[in-house]
Design a protein around this motif. Structure first.
Motif, mmCIF file in Angstrom:
data_model
loop_
_atom_site.group_PDB
_atom_site.id
_atom_site.type_symbol
_atom_site.label_atom_id
_atom_site.label_comp_id
_atom_site.label_asym_id
_atom_site.label_seq_id
_atom_site.Cartn_x
_atom_site.Cartn_y
_atom_site.Cartn_z
ATOM 1 N N GLY A 5 0.807 -1.218 0.000
ATOM 2 C CA GLY A 5 0.000 0.000 0.000
ATOM 3 C C GLY A 5 0.837 1.265 0.000
ATOM 4 O O GLY A 5 0.508 2.241 -0.680
ATOM 5 N N LYS A 6 1.923 1.264 0.760
ATOM 6 C CA LYS A 6 2.776 2.459 0.826
ATOM 7 C C LYS A 6 3.632 2.618 -0.425
ATOM 8 O O LYS A 6 3.937 3.731 -0.834
ATOM 9 C CB LYS A 6 3.664 2.383 2.065
ATOM 10 C CG LYS A 6 2.912 2.564 3.369
ATOM 11 C CD LYS A 6 3.863 2.564 4.557
ATOM 12 C CE LYS A 6 3.124 2.828 5.864
ATOM 13 N NZ LYS A 6 4.049 2.819 7.033
ATOM 14 N N GLY A 7 4.048 1.497 -0.999
ATOM 15 C CA GLY A 7 4.829 1.568 -2.226
ATOM 16 C C GLY A 7 6.299 1.289 -2.013
ATOM 17 O O GLY A 7 6.784 1.149 -0.884
ATOM 18 N N HIS A 31 6.150 -3.962 -13.307
ATOM 19 C CA HIS A 31 5.419 -4.936 -12.495
ATOM 20 C C HIS A 31 4.732 -4.282 -11.302
ATOM 21 O O HIS A 31 3.687 -4.766 -10.854
ATOM 22 C CB HIS A 31 6.367 -6.061 -12.063
ATOM 23 C CG HIS A 31 6.693 -6.992 -13.179
ATOM 24 N ND1 HIS A 31 5.772 -7.881 -13.696
ATOM 25 C CD2 HIS A 31 7.823 -7.145 -13.910
ATOM 26 C CE1 HIS A 31 6.329 -8.554 -14.696
ATOM 27 N NE2 HIS A 31 7.575 -8.138 -14.839
ATOM 28 N N GLY A 32 5.295 -3.188 -10.792
ATOM 29 C CA GLY A 32 4.603 -2.445 -9.740
ATOM 30 C C GLY A 32 3.273 -1.911 -10.248
ATOM 31 O O GLY A 32 2.227 -2.032 -9.574
ATOM 32 N N ASN A 33 3.295 -1.342 -11.421
ATOM 33 C CA ASN A 33 2.074 -0.803 -12.025
ATOM 34 C C ASN A 33 1.063 -1.926 -12.283
ATOM 35 O O ASN A 33 -0.141 -1.773 -12.020
ATOM 36 C CB ASN A 33 2.419 -0.094 -13.333
ATOM 37 C CG ASN A 33 1.226 0.580 -13.969
ATOM 38 O OD1 ASN A 33 0.513 1.346 -13.326
ATOM 39 N ND2 ASN A 33 1.010 0.319 -15.242
ATOM 40 N N ARG A 34 1.546 -3.062 -12.745
ATOM 41 C CA ARG A 34 0.668 -4.192 -13.040
ATOM 42 C C ARG A 34 0.003 -4.734 -11.775
ATOM 43 O O ARG A 34 -1.155 -5.173 -11.794
ATOM 44 C CB ARG A 34 1.496 -5.292 -13.723
ATOM 45 C CG ARG A 34 0.709 -6.379 -14.395
ATOM 46 C CD ARG A 34 1.640 -7.356 -15.094
ATOM 47 N NE ARG A 34 2.598 -7.949 -14.168
ATOM 48 C CZ ARG A 34 2.314 -8.935 -13.330
ATOM 49 N NH1 ARG A 34 1.086 -9.422 -13.267
ATOM 50 N NH2 ARG A 34 3.238 -9.438 -12.538
ATOM 51 N N LEU A 35 0.734 -4.661 -10.637
ATOM 52 C CA LEU A 35 0.225 -5.187 -9.370
ATOM 53 C C LEU A 35 -0.467 -4.126 -8.515
ATOM 54 O O LEU A 35 -0.968 -4.430 -7.431
ATOM 55 C CB LEU A 35 1.380 -5.794 -8.563
ATOM 56 C CG LEU A 35 2.062 -7.028 -9.177
ATOM 57 C CD1 LEU A 35 3.337 -7.359 -8.413
ATOM 58 C CD2 LEU A 35 1.108 -8.213 -9.192
ATOM 59 N N GLY A 36 -0.482 -2.885 -8.999
ATOM 60 C CA GLY A 36 -1.104 -1.810 -8.228
ATOM 61 C C GLY A 36 -0.248 -1.335 -7.062
ATOM 62 O O GLY A 36 -0.776 -0.805 -6.070
ATOM 63 N N ALA A 69 5.662 4.685 -13.126
ATOM 64 C CA ALA A 69 6.423 5.074 -11.940
ATOM 65 C C ALA A 69 6.494 6.588 -11.803
ATOM 66 O O ALA A 69 6.378 7.333 -12.777
ATOM 67 C CB ALA A 69 7.840 4.507 -12.000
ATOM 68 N N THR A 70 6.702 7.036 -10.571
ATOM 69 C CA THR A 70 7.015 8.445 -10.304
ATOM 70 C C THR A 70 8.535 8.582 -10.317
ATOM 71 O O THR A 70 9.227 7.899 -9.558
ATOM 72 C CB THR A 70 6.483 8.875 -8.929
ATOM 73 O OG1 THR A 70 5.055 8.729 -8.920
ATOM 74 C CG2 THR A 70 6.853 10.325 -8.636
#
Length: 414
Positions: free
Chosen positions: A80-82, A98-103, A127-128
């Motif tokens: 949740g925090k990232g 993969h972060g974007n794909r997994l939310g 990504a930011t």
């Protein structure tokens, strides 16, 4: 380095079981890239060569494996925090994708001088991106500060057991597809890929040699394990493995499990990139071609062995790739720049061009120099860029020019 490494997995931070678990975890979410036999590279090097095409991953690099394996092991609060990382390369893109794909929110800190295309690619994966500092080290330190301030999870590009286990899945697939491989040649930057692959190799029921390869300009792991103090820095084609400080975890694994480390120069890296495009019809970045570069540079070491090499990435700037290909053509004699001394009189250029025509050499570009030269006022220097079939064809042209009493010299590449 490695002596009797078989029991080492009991004390090292990554085991064969960890790599197997990673393979199960990431299955279906990464590309199971092909491992193919290369008849031409085998004939060229005297080894039996198998090639693993990790440049066919969605982000064109193996880094997705370790990044995904790490993300999937985060708890709900951390997701949740990232996560946050410092990277200007393939780790950033693999983590972002993969972060974007997994939310899972992903923040990447990059040096301010990072090429715009890399920033845009990483942002394109969701990504930011924060640009901070002039060097990677400064960006890394800022990422660790933001990690603490924002409660993010830092994902190291190589010095993490979860990353190492994920990268080791490359070797699992290679040895399933080509079980006869008896030697793995693996690029080393921070050491994550070779640590994972060596962990798999040491679990085999037979001896598999593991040889690491670094760019001569960045012999960081080589220095660490051999106790040498070779200079570490400069502009290398293999920027993906241009790491000044290898990992602590990875150095311990490499010392325990890897048989040897070799260094390759820039010319070999350029040659390898060019050959992979010409022979395998595939685009490799400098780091991705390092395994082939080592095979070319140390043929006697690998002759007669069944060798597996990994094209670990294909993210290379198109203009840089064009330069590499043209330089390789020049070194092979298929492109040349000749400097010819002429007298400044009517018909001089015509007579030179006639010789090019008679030897069937294509003229690409001409450049006269009358003013900025140390020749007499009635002399001139003519530079001719031309295209030949091969080195022997170029030599015939040079002989024909000299037979007509022209003073000619090739302009050589560094």
């Amino acid at each position: 380095m490695a002596t009797s490494p078989a029991p080492a997995e009991h004390v090292l931070p990554v085991s064969y079981a960890d790599v197997q678990a990673a393979a199960a975890r990431i299955s279906g979410a990464i590309v199971r890239t092909p491992t193919l036999f290369s008849k031409t590279l085998s004939l060229l090097t005297g080894a039996t060569v198998w090639v693993k095409f990790e440049n066919l991953q969605f982000t064109a690099a193996y880094k997705e494996r370790g990044a995904l394996n790490t993300l999937l092991q985060l708890d709900a609060e951390a997701r949740g925090k990232g996560v946050i990382a410092a990277s200007a390369g393939n780790h950033a893109q693999g983590l972002a994708y993969h972060g974007n794909r997994l939310g899972i929110p992903v923040t990447i800190v990059m040096p301010r001088l990072t090429p715009t295309v890399k920033v845009m690619q990483t942002e394109g994966h969701g990504a930011t991106v924060i640009l901070h500092g002039e060097t990677f080290d400064v960006a890394y330190e800022h990422a660790r500060v933001l990690e603490a301030e924002r409660g993010l999870t830092f994902v190291h590009p190589f010095d993490d057991p979860r990353i190492i286990a994920g990268q080791g899945t490359v070797a699992l697939e290679m040895l399933e597809d080509a079980p006869e491989i008896d030697t793995l040649i693996v690029p080393i930057g921070g050491g994550g890929l070779i640590s994972g692959m060596a962990t798999v190799a040491r679990n085999a029921d037979r001896e598999i040699r593991v040889v690491g390869v670094q760019a001569e300009l960045y012999p960081s792991m080589y220095n660490k394990l051999r106790g040498t103090h070779l200079a570490c820095g400069g502009d290398t084609l293999a920027e993906g493995i241009a790491v000044k400080q290898p990992g602590t975890i990875t150095a311990n694994v490499v010392e325990a499990l890897v048989d040897d480390i070799v260094l390759v120069g820039e010319r070999r890296l350029e040659e390898a990139v060019s050959l992979l495009l010409q022979i395998e019809k595939t685009v490799a970045e400098g780091a991705g071609a390092a395994g082939l570069a080592a095979l070319l540079a140390f043929r006697d070491k690998f002759r007669g062995r069944t060798v597996g090499i990994v094209i670990c990435g294909g993210n290379i700037d198109t203009r840089l790739l064009a330069n590499v290909l043209l330089r390789d053509l020049a070194r092979s004699g298929r492109l040349a720049r000749l400097r010819i001394r002429l007298q400044d009189r009517p018909g001089a250029l015509f007579h030179v061009a006639r010789i090019f025509d008679q030897t069937n050499v294509n003229i690409l570009e001409l450049s006269h120099q009358r003013i900025f030269t140390n020749l007499p006022a009635k002399g001139l220097s003519l530079d001719v860029e031309c295209e030949t079939r091969d080195r022997a064809h170029l030599d015939r042209l040079l002989a024909a020019l000299r037979a007509e009493h022209y003073e000619v010299s090739p302009v050589e590449l560094a």
